[in-house]
Structures are given as structure tokens and as C-alpha cells.
Design a protein around this motif. Structure first.
Motif, PDB file in Angstrom:
ATOM      1  N   LEU A  35      50.568  78.891 -46.498  1.00 46.54           N
ATOM      2  CA  LEU A  35      51.198  78.277 -45.222  1.00 46.54           C
ATOM      3  C   LEU A  35      51.329  76.702 -45.611  1.00 46.54           C
ATOM      4  O   LEU A  35      52.533  76.327 -45.325  1.00 46.54           O
ATOM      5  CB  LEU A  35      50.344  78.293 -43.790  1.00 46.54           C
ATOM      6  N   ARG A  73      54.162  76.605 -48.064  1.00 43.06           N
ATOM      7  CA  ARG A  73      55.522  76.941 -47.421  1.00 43.06           C
ATOM      8  C   ARG A  73      55.753  75.861 -46.710  1.00 43.06           C
ATOM      9  O   ARG A  73      56.958  75.327 -46.594  1.00 43.06           O
ATOM     10  CB  ARG A  73      55.222  78.142 -46.458  1.00 43.06           C
ATOM     11  N   LEU A  74      54.865  75.103 -45.776  1.00 38.81           N
ATOM     12  CA  LEU A  74      55.353  73.950 -45.159  1.00 38.81           C
ATOM     13  C   LEU A  74      55.911  72.701 -45.803  1.00 38.81           C
ATOM     14  O   LEU A  74      56.600  72.049 -45.740  1.00 38.81           O
ATOM     15  CB  LEU A  74      54.162  73.246 -44.299  1.00 38.81           C
ATOM     16  N   ASP A  80      59.300  73.762 -47.045  1.00 42.13           N
ATOM     17  CA  ASP A  80      60.060  73.741 -45.786  1.00 42.13           C
ATOM     18  C   ASP A  80      60.538  72.166 -45.494  1.00 42.13           C
ATOM     19  O   ASP A  80      61.616  71.906 -45.203  1.00 42.13           O
ATOM     20  CB  ASP A  80      59.626  74.247 -44.635  1.00 42.13           C
ATOM     21  N   ARG A  81      59.378  71.160 -45.564  1.00 44.61           N
ATOM     22  CA  ARG A  81      59.836  70.088 -45.051  1.00 44.61           C
ATOM     23  C   ARG A  81      59.418  68.779 -46.157  1.00 44.61           C
ATOM     24  O   ARG A  81      59.515  67.770 -45.431  1.00 44.61           O
ATOM     25  CB  ARG A  81      58.698  69.887 -43.994  1.00 44.61           C
ATOM     26  N   LEU A 139      54.598  65.389 -40.997  1.00 48.43           N
ATOM     27  CA  LEU A 139      55.531  66.598 -40.851  1.00 48.43           C
ATOM     28  C   LEU A 139      55.889  66.940 -39.518  1.00 48.43           C
ATOM     29  O   LEU A 139      57.020  67.484 -39.365  1.00 48.43           O
ATOM     30  CB  LEU A 139      54.222  67.823 -40.916  1.00 48.43           C
ATOM     31  N   ASP A 178      60.940  64.016 -36.516  1.00 48.95           N
ATOM     32  CA  ASP A 178      62.113  64.613 -36.210  1.00 48.95           C
ATOM     33  C   ASP A 178      62.880  65.022 -37.497  1.00 48.95           C
ATOM     34  O   ASP A 178      63.390  66.223 -37.735  1.00 48.95           O
ATOM     35  CB  ASP A 178      63.204  64.134 -35.204  1.00 48.95           C
ATOM     36  N   ALA A 196      63.619  72.743 -47.475  1.00 47.80           N
ATOM     37  CA  ALA A 196      64.613  73.150 -46.839  1.00 47.80           C
ATOM     38  C   ALA A 196      65.203  72.923 -45.583  1.00 47.80           C
ATOM     39  O   ALA A 196      66.421  72.838 -45.328  1.00 47.80           O
ATOM     40  CB  ALA A 196      64.106  74.881 -46.531  1.00 47.80           C
ATOM     41  N   ALA A 197      64.593  72.401 -44.784  1.00 50.16           N
ATOM     42  CA  ALA A 197      64.785  71.925 -43.404  1.00 50.16           C
ATOM     43  C   ALA A 197      65.766  70.574 -43.613  1.00 50.16           C
ATOM     44  O   ALA A 197      66.817  70.375 -42.900  1.00 50.16           O
ATOM     45  CB  ALA A 197      63.550  71.302 -42.597  1.00 50.16           C
ATOM     46  N   GLU A 211      68.939  71.824 -44.528  1.00 48.07           N
ATOM     47  CA  GLU A 211      69.958  72.564 -43.420  1.00 48.07           C
ATOM     48  C   GLU A 211      70.405  71.218 -42.573  1.00 48.07           C
ATOM     49  O   GLU A 211      71.435  71.364 -42.036  1.00 48.07           O
ATOM     50  CB  GLU A 211      68.634  73.092 -42.446  1.00 48.07           C
ATOM     51  N   ASP A 212      69.647  70.168 -42.478  1.00 57.32           N
ATOM     52  CA  ASP A 212      70.153  69.140 -41.816  1.00 57.32           C
ATOM     53  C   ASP A 212      71.369  68.471 -42.416  1.00 57.32           C
ATOM     54  O   ASP A 212      72.429  68.109 -41.725  1.00 57.32           O
ATOM     55  CB  ASP A 212      69.028  67.799 -41.888  1.00 57.32           C
ATOM     56  N   ALA A 226      62.985  77.147 -41.303  1.00 55.34           N
ATOM     57  CA  ALA A 226      62.294  75.943 -41.992  1.00 55.34           C
ATOM     58  C   ALA A 226      61.826  74.797 -40.883  1.00 55.34           C
ATOM     59  O   ALA A 226      60.908  73.968 -41.174  1.00 55.34           O
ATOM     60  CB  ALA A 226      63.322  75.482 -43.077  1.00 55.34           C
ATOM     61  N   ARG A 227      62.490  74.931 -39.680  1.00 56.12           N
ATOM     62  CA  ARG A 227      62.041  73.971 -38.794  1.00 56.12           C
ATOM     63  C   ARG A 227      60.888  74.205 -37.992  1.00 56.12           C
ATOM     64  O   ARG A 227      60.239  73.471 -37.291  1.00 56.12           O
ATOM     65  CB  ARG A 227      63.314  73.696 -37.634  1.00 56.12           C
TER      66      ARG A 227
END
Lengths: 128, 515
Positions: free
Chosen positions: A96, A99-100, A103-104, A112, A115, A121-122, A125-126, B159-160
Motif C-alpha cells: 500500500l 502504491r501511495l 499514486d501521489r 499525502l 489537494d 499517477a494522480a 491525471e491532473d 490514484a486520488r
């Protein structure tokens, strides 16, 4: 249950250090903290079977010397189960945290929950 | 001849069956229609079995199974009594509806291949917590349940959302370690982990400070699982990011596992003379109610509002446990029956809103009363039931708890629960106005199609079951009362477990008994 003071002290030290690490902002420290806490709990279990001095193993069977008491085997059965479960949970926690990070882009709890993601990955996406 | 040997062997069915079906699902790694049918059939089988258990133990003694044939206080026993039967029925009913909703929501090819197996493992873990009669086995059941729930929570998270799992995980990890230590302390204090034997030995120790300390630790561990104040912070954030059917199942079942264990431990295992602890539970519950409902006030997302209301409703159930009379426990059990179905249905409504409007943020939703009137009707029925308006199912539970509060003269707690009810009603009105009544804002899609209609059908069916509970409250109350009496009958529990030792070779030589 006599002469177990050193076990009690060890459990207390492990548990408080583990808890301190768990409240840390860095996730790797949280992982180590959890490992320490789960081992403190395992130590509680093994300490329950009493002071082993002068006792024989519970699994000797027919060869057991007469008049020597065995240690209580039940806590050992419990601790085996607990170690396996703790291992599985630690594996999950490691994955986990990784993964975090992917992701972030951070392994720190204080960034973490911002906003805007630092990376990973996040953030991709943004950007889209 | 019964293919399962004695009926007692059926006590293991709710644990073994979903685990086996989950393994079969894992053998077929691709999502397919037959896999869905299999999972649904498994849940239906569990529901039928749970209903049989309830009807069996209403007239007969509970089913007690000694695993591996060990004599009772030394081996692990499974005990399926009325309360366990009720909880099994609720878990399998909620599972059926959530699985069906998931099928309606996602096409077969888009389903995550691990969702159904993990869901079934979760169900096996939950069911084991209900039937187990052993403290360490309860720990193992919790871990089976939690590991599956960690997996399910992050399985489909984007991911969020993945970061929300971290607080859920850390709190539960510390809780699990503490539970393990509690098992150790129990064994050193009582020399046993078997519930029945613990009953006998705690009676001797009643009033000892070590027993009180142990009970406080247990309250801490199980209060964390149930989401009691001040240990509720992990709940709202983590429940609101999951896919709707999974979130609905978590909302319905997972915290109620904690409540069930509180009833089991404080009602059955620990002696009833611990009045100061019961007072502590009652006041914690009062604070939980008010704080949970206040947390919902500022929220704008449907799932988050509903998550805060779980916390508040847990307070009602714990308050009934804290009042601790047979009547109050009956009320708590009836409240659980009502609450699990209503809460799961409301989360599914939230999922439908997301599907219809593309979001569940109340500032950007609307127009659903025109687009999906049946969804609106089901929502109103469930929301009013949650707030406790007569004659819906929630009213009877709240009425009994408040009546018991008056009888015991706990005016402040009664006032707190009334305030919490009024604020619940206002939150439900907020969702109603935001999602259903007001016109859809510019650019918000209001799309109904075959899938959303199928989802609405599932929710309407749940609303109907809820109505049946409300209007047929007498029958459900009778079952709840039987369960409460049985739970508080500690000597009866011991006798039932010890009676299982009499049967040595059940199916082959029925006459052979051990003296």
C-alpha cells in the motif's frame, strides 16, 4: 508467571517505540512502527506461557524425563498463528505504501493529503 | 440420513461455503456470467441456511460444533445461537443485494476479476466472527475479515482515492495488535479463551480490578471496530471513496460486527455486574451519536453524509447496550436488524445518484425526482426510517431505546438521542432537496437507462423488506427478544457448550455417549 519483569519491560519499550513510529508522518516509519507493535503483541503471548527455566518442551512425548513440568504449549500455537497473520498484514502495508508513492509521488503523510498531488499517477491525471 | 452428519456441523457452513466458492471463483480468473451466478447462488444459499438456523434455534437449543472433535474448553467451538443466526441472515441478505447492485451497475466484462472472490472471503470472515465461541478464533476471524476488506478497499480505488485506505489500515493495525495482546492477557488471567469457560471463570473473578482492566481493553478494541467516539475518525473518509456496492456492504455490516461483539462480550462473556463499564459505554454512545450527526452537517457529498450517520447510529446501538437490561438488548438487536438493511440501501441510493448525475456532490446534483421517481420513493422511505418516523422500522428501535432511557432516568442521554434524531432528519432532507427535489443544474446529466432501472429495482426491494420489518415489527421483536434472552442467559450458554461434549460419535452410533 514470576520473574517475567524483563519481558514486561521489553514489551513496554517495543510497544511505546512502535506507537511513536506509527504516529510519525513518514510512511516507512509507520511500517517499522507497525512491525514493532505486532512483535510486542507476540512477546506478550510468549510471555504468557510463563518462565521456561527448569521446564521441558511440551512436544517431547514419551521420552520426557519424569517429574519435569512442560511449558504451556497453547501460547506457542497462538503466536504461530499471530506471526503468520502479522506477516500478511505487513506485506499488505508495504504494498500500500509503495502504491501511495506511485499514486501521489510522496511517502510523507503531511504532503499525502494536499489537494494537489506532488507527482505520480494522480499528478498525471491532473495534468490532463 | 443427513448428509452433513449432525445438524451441529451446519454451524460451520456459513464459514466454509463462501470460502470454497471464493476459491472456485479464483480458479476462473476472468469475470463471466456463470461466476456471477455462482456468487449469487452462494449468497442465496447462505441466506436460506441462516433462516433455517434462526427457525431451528427459536424452538431448539443452539447448534454447537466442536472443531476437530476436541473436548469443549480445550478445542475451538462454533456456536450458532439466535443472535448469531440473525446476524448471519443479515450479512447474507446484504451480500445478495450488494452483489445484485454490483451486477446491475457494471457490465460483466468491466468487473474487476478479484472483486467477487474477495467479497466472498470477506463474507466468510464476517460469518466466522458471528459463530465463533473462542476469543482467539475471533481474532483470526477479524483478521480474515480485515485483510479481505483492505484488499477490497484499494482494489478499484483510483490514484486520488487510494490514500484514504491509509488511516483505515493504520488504526486497524494498532487495534489488531491490541486485540492480540488482550487475547494473551485473557489467557493469563483466566487460563482459557473459550467463551463458555470464560463465563464460568469470570464469575469467580467478578469485581477484581484485573477483570475490569481487561474489560476496558476489550471495549477499546471493539469500540474501535464499531466506530465509537473518539475512535470513529477513520470511518467517514474511507467509506466514502469505495464503489457503491462495496461501500454499502461495509456500511451495513463491518461496523455492526463490532456492535455484535460488544453485545456478545458484555452480554454473555463478562459478568453483568460491571455497571460502571455499562455507564461508560452509554455515555460514549451518547457522545458518538451527537458528534457523528454534527460531523454530517457541513458535508456536501451524499456518501460522506451517510458515513457520518453510521457513526451516529452506532451510538444508538451502543446506548442500548450500555443501558443493559433484557429490554434494552432486545432494542439493540432489533435496531441492528433495521439499521443494516436501511443503511446499505441508502448507500446504494448514493451510488445510484452518482450513476445518474455523474457525481454525488449535492451542489451539482438534482432533478432525480422527475427522472427516477421510484428511487425517490425508496429513498424517502429509508431516510425517514433512519430518522425514526413511525410506522417505519427505525421508529420501533428508537422508541424502545428512548423508553428504556426514561425508565432508567437517563434524561441527558435521552435528550442527546432526540437531538441526534432531529439532526438526522435534517441531513436526510438536505439530500432529498439537493438530489431529488431541485432541478438539475446546467450541464448535469440525468441519464436513466436499463442499468439504472435495474439498480433502482434492487433498492426498491430493500425498501420493501424494510417496510415489512416496520409493519411486522411484532414478529421481528419476538425473534430479537428470544435472541436477547439467550444472549444474557450465561448459564444456558455454558450448558449448551458443555452438552456438546456428550456426543462423541454422532452419526454412526447415536446411542453412544460419554458419561
Amino acid at each position: 508467571m514470576t520473574n517475567q519483569l524483563e519481558a514486561a519491560v521489553l514489551v513496554a519499550v517495543l510497544f511505546s517505540c512502535g506507537l511513536y513510529l506509527c504516529f510519525s508522518r513518514r510512511m516507512l516509519r509507520m511500517l517499522f512502527g507497525f512491525l514493532m507493535i505486532s512483535n510486542a503483541a507476540n512477546l506478550v503471548l510468549i510471555a504468557i506461557s510463563g518462565d521456561p527455566t527448569g521446564k521441558r518442551a511440551a512436544t517431547v512425548g514419551a521420552d520426557a524425563p519424569a517429574g519435569v513440568l512442560p511449558v504451556d504449549p497453547l501460547p506457542q500455537a497462538l503466536i504461530l498463528t499471530a506471526i503468520v497473520i502479522g506477516f500478511a498484514v505487513a506485506a499488505y502495508l508495504t504494498v500500500l505504501i509503495y502504491r501511495l508513492y506511485t499514486d501521489r509521488g510522496t511517502a510523507n503523510v503531511s504532503t499525502l493529503f494536499e489537494d494537489k498531488a506532488r507527482g505520480g499517477a494522480a499528478a498525471k491525471e491532473d495534468a490532463l | 440420513m443427513n448428509p452433513f452428519g449432525t445438524p451441529a456441523n451446519l454451524a460451520a457452513f456459513p464459514v466454509m461455503f463462501p470460502a470454497i466458492v471464493a476459491l472456485i471463483c479464483l480458479l476462473a480468473p476472468r469475470p463471466s456470467v456463470w461466476r456471477r451466478v455462482l456468487a449469487l447462488a452462494a449468497c442465496a444459499g447462505l441466506l436460506a441456511h441462516a433462516c433455517w438456523i434462526v427457525s431451528h434455534v427459536m424452538n431448539d437449543s443452539p447448534l454447537v460444533l466442536r472443531l476437530g472433535g476436541w473436548i469443549a474448553p480445550y478445542g475451538i467451538v462454533l456456536v450458532a445461537d439466535t443472535l448469531a443466526g440473525i446476524m448471519l441472515a443479515l450479512s447474507s441478505f446484504t451480500a445478495i443485494t450488494c452483489v445484485l447492485f454490483g451486477f446491475a451497475e457494471t457490465p460483466t466484462k468491466d468487473e474487476h476479476p478479484l472483486r467477487l472472490p474477495l467479497f466472498l472471503f470477506l463474507l466468510a470472515g464476517i460469518n466466522l466472527t458471528f459463530v465463533t465461541g473462542d476469543l482467539f478464533n475471533l481474532f483470526v476471524a477479524f483478521e480474515v475479515m480485515l485483510l479481505s476488506s483492505y484488499g477490497l478497499m484499494t482494489l478499484e480505488a483510483g490514484a486520488r482515492e487510494s490514500r484514504q485506505a491509509l488511516s483505515y489500515l493504520t488504526l486497524n493495525l494498532v487495534g489488531s495488535a491490541l486485540f492480540l495482546a488482550v487475547c494473551g492477557f485473557t489467557y493469563s488471567l483466566l487460563g482459557t479463551l473459550n467463551f463458555a469457560e470464560m463465563i464460568v471463570r469470570t464469575d469467580v473473578l467478578a469485581g477484581d480490578y484485573r477483570l475490569t482492566l481487561l474489560a476496558v481493553l476489550m471495549l477499546l478494541v471493539f469500540g474501535l471496530k464499531a466506530g465509537l467516539f473518539p475512535l470513529y475518525q477513520w470511518l467517514p473518509g474511507s467509506y466514502s471513496v469505495m464503489p457503491a456496492p462495496i461501500a454499502a456492504f461495509y456500511a451495513g455490516m463491518l461496523t455492526k460486527v463490532g456492535v455484535y461483539i460488544l453485545i456478545r462480550i458484555f452480554g454473555t462473556v463478562l459478568p453483568p455486574s460491571m455497571t460502571e463499564l455499562h455507564t461508560l459505554i452509554a455515555w460514549t454512545a451518547g457522545l458518538t451519536m451527537v458528534i457523528g450527526v454534527l460531523g454530517a452537517v457541513g458535508q456536501m457529498r451524499v456518501q460522506t453524509i451517510l458515513s457520518y450517520h453510521i457513526v451516529s447510529q452506532i451510538g444508538f446501538m451502543a446506548l442500548a447496550i450500555g443501558l443493559f437490561t433484557p429490554f434494552a438488548i432486545t432494542a439493540a438487536i432489533f435496531y441492528i436488524i433495521h439499521h443494516i438493511i436501511v443503511k446499505a440501501a441508502l448507500f446504494l441510493v448514493g451510488g445510484s445518484i452518482t450513476k445518474l448525475n455523474g457525481t454525488d456532490d449535492l451542489s451539482r446534483t438534482g432533478g432525480l425526482w422527475r427522472a427516477a421517481p421510484w428511487l425517490g420513493i425508496a429513498f424517502v422511505l429509508q431516510a425517514m426510517s433512519l430518522a425514526g418516523l413511525p410506522p417505519l422500522s427505525g421508529f420501533w428501535g428508537k422508541f424502545m431505546i428512548i423508553q428504556e432511557g426514561f425508565t432508567q432516568g437517563e434524561w441527558v442521554l435521552v435528550a442527546m438521542s432526540l437531538v441526534a434524531s432531529i439532526l438526522t432528519l435534517m441531513s436526510m432532507l438536505k439530500i432529498w432537496l439537493g438530489a431529488f427535489w431541485k432541478a438539475a443544474p446546467e450541464g448535469t446529466p440525468v441519464a436513466t437507462n436499463g442499468r439504472t432501472r435495474a439498480m433502482t429495482t434492487v433498492i426498491v426491494a430493500m425498501a420493501c423488506v424494510s417496510l415489512v420489518i416496520g409493519f411486522g415489527a411484532e414478529k421481528f421483536l419476538r425473534i430479537a427478544k428470544h435472541a436477547a434472552d439467550e444472549t444474557l442467559d450465561r448459564a444456558g450458554y455454558v450448558a449448551d457448550v458443555r452438552a456438546a461434549n456428550e456426543i462423541l460419535y454422532p452419526s454412526k452410533t447415536p446411542g453412544a455417549t460419554q458419561p
